[in-house]
Design an enzyme around this catalytic site. Structure first.
Site, PDB file in Angstrom:
ATOM      1  N   ASP A  16       0.962  -1.112  -0.328  1.00 28.80           N
ATOM      2  CA  ASP A  16      -0.202  -0.146  -0.311  1.00 28.80           C
ATOM      3  C   ASP A  16       0.695   0.985   0.247  1.00 28.80           C
ATOM      4  OD1 ASP A  16      -2.422  -2.027   0.339  1.00 28.80           O
ATOM      5  OD2 ASP A  16      -3.175  -0.871   2.389  1.00 28.80           O
ATOM      6  N   GLY A  42      -3.709  -5.374   0.749  1.00 33.95           N
ATOM      7  CA  GLY A  42      -4.647  -6.272   0.246  1.00 33.95           C
ATOM      8  C   GLY A  42      -5.073  -6.849   1.080  1.00 33.95           C
ATOM      9  N   LYS A  43      -6.254  -6.514   0.481  1.00 33.14           N
ATOM     10  CA  LYS A  43      -7.216  -7.820   1.081  1.00 33.14           C
ATOM     11  C   LYS A  43      -7.247  -9.122   1.481  1.00 33.14           C
ATOM     12  CE  LYS A  43     -12.051  -6.697   0.034  1.00 33.14           C
ATOM     13  NZ  LYS A  43     -11.893  -5.712   0.852  1.00 33.14           N
ATOM     14  N   GLY A  44      -6.317 -10.129   0.873  1.00 30.85           N
ATOM     15  CA  GLY A  44      -5.847 -11.231   1.221  1.00 30.85           C
ATOM     16  C   GLY A  44      -5.065 -11.424   2.676  1.00 30.85           C
ATOM     17  N   GLY A 199     -21.744   0.617   7.476  1.00 35.43           N
ATOM     18  CA  GLY A 199     -20.398   1.478   7.639  1.00 35.43           C
ATOM     19  C   GLY A 199     -21.187   1.924   9.271  1.00 35.43           C
ATOM     20  N   GLY A 202     -24.230   0.052  10.961  1.00 38.65           N
ATOM     21  CA  GLY A 202     -24.095  -1.431  11.188  1.00 38.65           C
ATOM     22  C   GLY A 202     -23.315  -2.659  10.143  1.00 38.65           C
ATOM     23  N   ASP A 230     -11.126  -5.481   5.583  1.00 39.30           N
ATOM     24  CA  ASP A 230     -11.066  -6.821   5.681  1.00 39.30           C
ATOM     25  C   ASP A 230     -11.034  -7.444   7.547  1.00 39.30           C
ATOM     26  OD1 ASP A 230      -9.844  -6.405   3.055  1.00 39.30           O
ATOM     27  OD2 ASP A 230      -8.605  -5.330   3.665  1.00 39.30           O
TER      28      ASP A 230
END
Length: 285
Positions: A16, A42-44, A199, A202, A230
């Site tokens: 990032d 990274g999302k993973g 957001g 909830g 994530d």
């Protein structure tokens, strides 16, 4: 609360590059005065790091480039307690996310997938019955193959939003999306179980389009929202796999997400999962 067997995450690994500015630029506009950071993401990767910190262990299936950024990501995952034996070094450069964050924590993100386009399941065993979590920052064909090979609980964070193969959607024990993604993927109205985040509103659980549970958002100051979704995904899968009911699992995941937005990092530190059960703690990570 009993923690399930190790969560395996199949997905993306990015470095990032984050620029913090006082407000987000409009199209064609340049905003000056920013500060730049370089950190693992990274999302993973974010989901695997969160799972390892929440549950004590996690496995990552992914790919990085044979470059300094790839080494940065691998070292960060190891420090978080993630098993990286199924992360493969490949020729293309490590995936990169270009992120702009304003003073309210809102962001704009552009991603160059790089090595993520070559994620392979060759070194991954998904037949041990443990939960598996995937996202859509890698090829959907790879995600579908992961779903086919998974013998236990399979969850999909359907982001970025795209049309989902019917076979993949049928195999998912859980799909996790935000409010806009839920609108962009109409086939989710027929899915067996979908968690939707709103957001400050909830999160809710739906089955065949009908709401089955809801949890309010935990109040906190937003510093950085990049890794919050994530962290929510990892916590929700772990909570459900641990045997918590849907409402308690959503509340727990919301508390973890609230802890995440209080940190500048995409992969923040966390307490163990039982610290957040039912949303009883929103201590910042």
């Amino acid at each position: 609360m009993p923690i399930p067997t190790t969560l395996t995450v199949v997905g993306s690994l990015n470095v990032d590059l984050t620029c913090r500015v006082h407000r987000l630029p409009s199209p064609g506009e340049t905003i000056g005065g920013g500060t730049l950071t370089r950190q693992p993401g990274g999302k993973g990767g974010n989901q695997a790091a969160a799972a390892a910190r929440l549950a004590g262990a996690a496995r990552m299936v992914g790919a990085v480039g044979e470059d300094p950024d790839g080494r940065l990501l691998m070292e960060a995952l190891e420090r978080a307690g993630v098993d990286i034996s199924a992360v493969e070094p490949v020729s293309p450069p490590t995936g990169t996310a270009l992120i702009v964050i304003d003073s309210d924590g809102e962001n704009q993100i552009a991603v160059a997938p790089g090595a993520n386009a070559l994620v392979s399941l060759d070194g991954a065993d998904l037949s041990d019955g443990g939960p598996v979590l995937a996202q859509l920052e890698i090829a959907v064909e790879t995600v579908l193959e992961a779903a086919r090979r998974t013998s236990g609980f399979f969850a999909l964070n359907a982001a970025p939003a795209q049309t989902l193969p019917a076979e993949l959607l049928e195999r998912c024990d859980l799909v996790i999306v935000n409010e806009s993604e839920y609108e962009l993927i109409p086939e989710l109205r027929n899915a067996k179980r979908v968690a939707v985040t709103y957001g400050a509103g909830g999160a809710s659980m739906y089955s065949q389009g009908l709401k089955t549970a809801h949890a309010p958002a935990a109040k906190t100051s937003v510093v950085n929202s990049v890794g919050a979704g994530d962290a929510f995904c990892a916590a929700l899968v772990l909570a459900l796999a641990s045997g918590l009911d849907e409402e308690s699992s959503l509340a727990t995941a919301c508390a973890v997400g609230a802890a995440a937005v209080g940190s500048e990092l995409s992969q923040p530190e966390f307490e163990r999962l039982d610290h957040y059960v039912d949303g009883r703690s929103v201590r910042r990570a």
